[in-house]
Design a protein around this motif. Structure first.
Motif, PDB file in Angstrom:
ATOM      1  N   PRO A   1      -3.164   5.847  -3.857  1.00 55.05           N
ATOM      2  CA  PRO A   1      -3.464   5.026  -2.679  1.00 55.05           C
ATOM      3  C   PRO A   1      -4.539   3.981  -2.971  1.00 55.05           C
TER       4      PRO A   1
ATOM      5  N   ARG B   1      -9.514   0.772  -4.816  1.00 53.63           N
ATOM      6  CA  ARG B   1      -9.507   2.232  -4.628  1.00 53.63           C
ATOM      7  C   ARG B   1     -10.947   2.642  -4.357  1.00 53.63           C
TER       8      ARG B   1
ATOM      9  N   GLU C   1       0.824  -1.204   0.000  1.00 52.58           N
ATOM     10  CA  GLU C   1       0.000   0.000   0.000  1.00 52.58           C
ATOM     11  C   GLU C   1       0.864   1.263   0.000  1.00 52.58           C
ATOM     12  N   ASP C   2       1.959   1.252   0.759  1.00 54.23           N
ATOM     13  CA  ASP C   2       2.846   2.415   0.803  1.00 54.23           C
ATOM     14  C   ASP C   2       3.474   2.682  -0.557  1.00 54.23           C
TER      15      ASP C   2
ATOM     16  N   MET D   1     -11.324   7.482  -1.478  1.00 55.47           N
ATOM     17  CA  MET D   1      -9.987   7.729  -2.004  1.00 55.47           C
ATOM     18  C   MET D   1     -10.053   8.493  -3.324  1.00 55.47           C
TER      19      MET D   1
ATOM     20  N   GLY E   1       0.824   3.948  -3.058  1.00 58.04           N
ATOM     21  CA  GLY E   1       0.470   5.326  -2.776  1.00 58.04           C
ATOM     22  C   GLY E   1       1.543   6.306  -3.197  1.00 58.04           C
ATOM     23  N   GLU E   2       2.811   5.896  -3.089  1.00 62.41           N
ATOM     24  CA  GLU E   2       3.914   6.786  -3.457  1.00 62.41           C
ATOM     25  C   GLU E   2       4.090   6.879  -4.965  1.00 62.41           C
TER      26      GLU E   2
END
Length: 323
Positions: A21, A57, A12-13, A61, A16-17
């Motif tokens: 996300p 998503r 997930e990190d 979001m 998102g980056e």
């Protein structure tokens, strides 16, 4: 070039980056890898390896204004996955392409290992009308289409040589990829004027009809053609435009609707047979076999692994179609 190697807990990190996300679910021992070229501004090109996973998503979001102009164009280079966005279901195989927008909820599910090449960019860079862009999202872009062959070949080559380009050259190369993508989308999106607009209208009507009548067990290829006043042969010809057949599309939409219900805690009190009937399957065993073929696990197994917490169970309906 930046390289990310990550576990399921880190997925997930990373998403998102690099992309947008999502809420991700993976199996124990999941490993993924991504190599990323920043081309300038919002333009980026990545090559990724994904293990079996689901990524959702949510509407919340998708409503974030800081991300609503981001677009992703993905070329599936290996493996299979299914994508759901804008009420459309796409089954992706090696070579196919797909455009997705951050401003709409979506779901991506793969039961196999997959590899993708993904171009990230701002919506404003794509020289098409807003309606054309949205209409081009979540549609199968077939690998045999000449424009798609040009674009996928170009992206693959650009990923290989990007480190050797100057910063201005990378930006120019990324914009060239966007221009090629616009050419691809003009051949895909039905809303874009073409030589046979009436066929595109009929096809869109049929797609909407299927999604709105999934619970009708009588909805099959013959009935779909009859309701739209075309021959069965004509129906098959129209569905070739999106790389599938009428029967396969009906089945995939039913299974996708069932998968969403099985993943949602609001339907936790509904038995598998009720869900099968709610999406048009009269026979439970037929439903279970079809679900297993598409998602690699039984409906009950999917529910155990993917049920989403946090919502109250939906009331059990008093009447359901016979099964």
């Amino acid at each position: 070039m930046r390289i990310h190697e990550y576990s399921g807990a880190e997925l997930e990190d990373v998403a998102g980056e690099v992309f947008v996300p999502v809420i991700a679910r993976t199996a124990p021992g999941y490993r993924g890898r991504m190599a990323l070229h920043e081309l300038g501004g919002t333009l980026a090109l990545s090559r990724s390896y994904w293990g079996p996973m689901s990524a959702v998503r949510t509407a919340q979001m998708a409503a974030r204004p800081s991300e609503d102009d981001l677009m992703l164009f993905c070329v599936q280079t290996a493996g299979e996955c299914s994508v759901y966005q804008n009420d459309r279901f796409v089954a992706m195989t090696a070579g196919t392409g797909l455009l997705a927008e951050a401003c709409s909820p979506s779901e991506r599910v793969s039961s196999t290992e997959t590899r993708t090449l993904t171009l990230r960019f701002s919506r404003e860079l794509l020289p098409l009308r807003a309606a054309e862009i949205t209409d081009g999202c979540a549609r199968t872009i077939r690998p045999e289409a000449p424009a798609m062959q040009m674009l996928s070949g170009y992206l693959s080559r650009l990923f290989t040589v990007a480190d050797d380009l100057t910063a201005p050259q990378r930006l120019d190369a990324g914009q060239a990829a966007i221009d090629l993508l616009a050419m691809v989308l003009r051949d895909v999106a039905p809303s874009v004027p073409s030589g046979n607009g009436s066929g595109g209208v009929v096809l869109d009507m049929m797609l909407v009809h299927v999604r709105e009548h999934l619970a009708d067990p009588n909805l099959g290829v013959d009935e779909l053609a009859r309701r739209h006043h075309v021959s069965v042969r004509r129906a098959y010809t129209l569905f070739e435009r999106i790389g599938t057949t009428p029967g396969a599309y009906i089945r995939e939409q039913r299974l996708l609707a069932a998968q969403v219900m099985l993943s949602d805690q609001r339907y936790a009190r509904l038995g598998t047979s009720h869900i099968a009937a709610a999406v048009g399957f009269l026979d439970l065993r037929t439903f279970e076999r079809a679900f297993l073929r598409l998602y690699g696990m039984t409906p009950a197994g999917w529910r155990r692994e993917h049920s989403r917490a946090g919502a109250a169970p939906a009331p059990v309906p008093q009447e359901v179609p016979p099964h």
